[in-house]
Design an enzyme around this catalytic site. Structure first.
Site, PDB file in Angstrom:
ATOM      1  N   ASP A   1       0.829  -1.211   0.000  1.00 34.35           N
ATOM      2  CA  ASP A   1       0.000   0.000   0.000  1.00 34.35           C
ATOM      3  C   ASP A   1       0.864   1.262   0.000  1.00 34.35           C
ATOM      4  O   ASP A   1       0.657   2.171  -0.810  1.00 34.35           O
ATOM      5  CB  ASP A   1      -0.972   0.001   1.177  1.00 34.35           C
ATOM      6  CG  ASP A   1      -0.385  -0.613   2.428  1.00 34.35           C
ATOM      7  OD1 ASP A   1       0.847  -0.557   2.614  1.00 34.35           O
ATOM      8  OD2 ASP A   1      -1.161  -1.155   3.233  1.00 34.35           O
TER       9      ASP A   1
ATOM     10  N   GLU B   1       1.202  -6.475  -4.645  1.00 30.44           N
ATOM     11  CA  GLU B   1       0.823  -5.662  -5.809  1.00 30.44           C
ATOM     12  C   GLU B   1       1.983  -4.841  -6.364  1.00 30.44           C
ATOM     13  O   GLU B   1       2.258  -4.870  -7.557  1.00 30.44           O
ATOM     14  CB  GLU B   1      -0.330  -4.727  -5.445  1.00 30.44           C
ATOM     15  CG  GLU B   1      -0.774  -3.840  -6.602  1.00 30.44           C
ATOM     16  CD  GLU B   1      -2.078  -3.103  -6.347  1.00 30.44           C
ATOM     17  OE1 GLU B   1      -2.215  -1.973  -6.830  1.00 30.44           O
ATOM     18  OE2 GLU B   1      -2.962  -3.659  -5.662  1.00 30.44           O
TER      19      GLU B   1
END
Length: 377
Positions: free
Chosen positions: A17, A273
């Protein structure tokens, strides 16, 4: 006057994040000449990615971005013209109320997680009606023209190409990390969550006919690595050899150095990610360890990406790649899947380059965010 942007990031339990939002903030400021504030609730995590940062500073300027600590008690600040809540984080209520009082309400974007699932194309850009009348929209990164694209700085691929065309730069970078691979060794990076199949994979690498040098930045996989090596502690710099396999522990490096590490390797095992996207830009074969969700909901995301990514591969190569990724993520025999992949190595390398080129032909995430704002005016 520069358009003002606020990006909010809640650090959960990993670095994906903050990794995504920090890259995005830098690109919006540096390439689009925007005034960007990045609000982070965990500055310790931020410092891991930006070593020159101060973990105690409530406000600091780093690489063109104003980085603000987001404490439990909101300190108060005038809302920006564009507000990005990353990964469904909850904005401070006082900030949302202040947004509603602006003469021109800000554009509020919910930057969601990356996914290749079909429904993303239809949901990207849809409004999310708010009771207070604020304009809020869903913004989905993705791999098709109907999504928000992928993070990619304008200079990223030219820098990658220049790095690879200068072998001395690769050798110099690796030497700076204490890495001196044997001639002809296949260089593999490993950044993953805990995985019981690691030992099975390493056994096959150690018995292989081709020498491999495994580079493991500090992270959650070190426990499993230590178990396989029979070592309770694996400090940075630890170097172990078993058969054809050399294993080396690296420090947790900055984002720019992590890019160089990916560019230096022949195969990259990545997680989450942020590193997943950067491995795609590296343009070499890769293995994705997807973030685990309850009731194995993450498997649908894994399969959706594999369906998209394997397009263009021969049936045999596509199946071998799929079997490897499933083994790594579904607790299946990893060594057997790795061996089955080897006959397709050249095809997978060319496919990785083609995938990189296909994605690079699309506008990047930051550019699409800026265009979405301009279209909203």
């Amino acid at each position: 006057m520069k358009t003002t942007w606020d990006i909010f990031c809640t650090v959960v339990d990993n670095y994906g994040d903050i990794g995504v939002t920090w890259r995005l903030a830098r690109q919006l400021a540096g390439e689009h000449d925007l005034a960007v504030r990045l609000w982070v609730d965990d500055l310790q995590a931020f410092v891991r990615l930006c070593p020159e940062a101060d973990s105690q500073a409530e406000r600091q300027r780093r690489q063109g971005v104003e980085v603000r600590h987001w404490p439990a008690t909101w300190p108060g600040a005038e809302p920006a013209q564009v507000v990005v809540g990353a990964f469904a984080c909850q904005l401070p209520q006082a900030y949302v109320e202040a947004m509603g009082k602006q003469a021109t309400p800000p554009l509020w974007l919910n930057l969601d997680y990356l996914s290749a699932e079909d429904w993303v194309d239809g949901c990207h850009g849809l409004p999310s009606p708010q009771a207070n009348g604020l304009r809020k929209f869903f913004f989905f990164p993705g791999f098709t023209d109907k999504t928000g694209g992928l993070l990619r700085e304008a200079a990223l691929l030219p820098r990658c190409q220049a790095f690879r065309q200068a072998p001395d730069e690769r050798a110099k970078f690796l030497a700076g990390l204490g890495v001196h691979p044997a001639a002809g060794a296949r260089l593999i990076s490993l950044f993953a969550y805990e995985n019981p199949q690691l030992g099975n994979w390493l056994d096959v690498l150690a018995k292989g006919a081709h020498p491999s040098h495994l580079l493991v930045p500090q992270g959650r996989i070190l426990g499993d690595l230590g178990h396989w090596l029979g070592e309770a502690d694996l400090p940075v710099g630890a170097l172990h050899r078993r058969g054809a396999l050399t294993v080396q522990v690296l420090p947790f490096v900055s984002q720019d150095d992590y890019d160089r590490l990916l560019w230096s390797c022949d195969f990259n095992a990545v997680r989450g990610e942020d590193s997943f996207v950067r491995a795609q830009w590296a343009g070499v074969p890769m293995l994705w360890h997807i973030y685990i969700q309850e009731e194995n909901a993450h498997w649908e995301k894994l399969e959706a990406f594999l369906t998209l990514y394997r397009h263009g591969l021969s049936a045999a190569a596509g199946q071998a790649l799929t079997d490897l990724w499933r083994a790594w993520n579904m607790d299946r025999p990893m060594g057997q899947a790795w061996q089955a992949l080897q006959p397709h190595w050249d095809e997978l390398r060319e496919h990785a380059r083609q995938w990189q080129a296909t994605q690079a032909a699309r506008p990047d995430l930051a550019t699409r965010l800026v265009q979405f704002y301009r279209n909203s005016l």
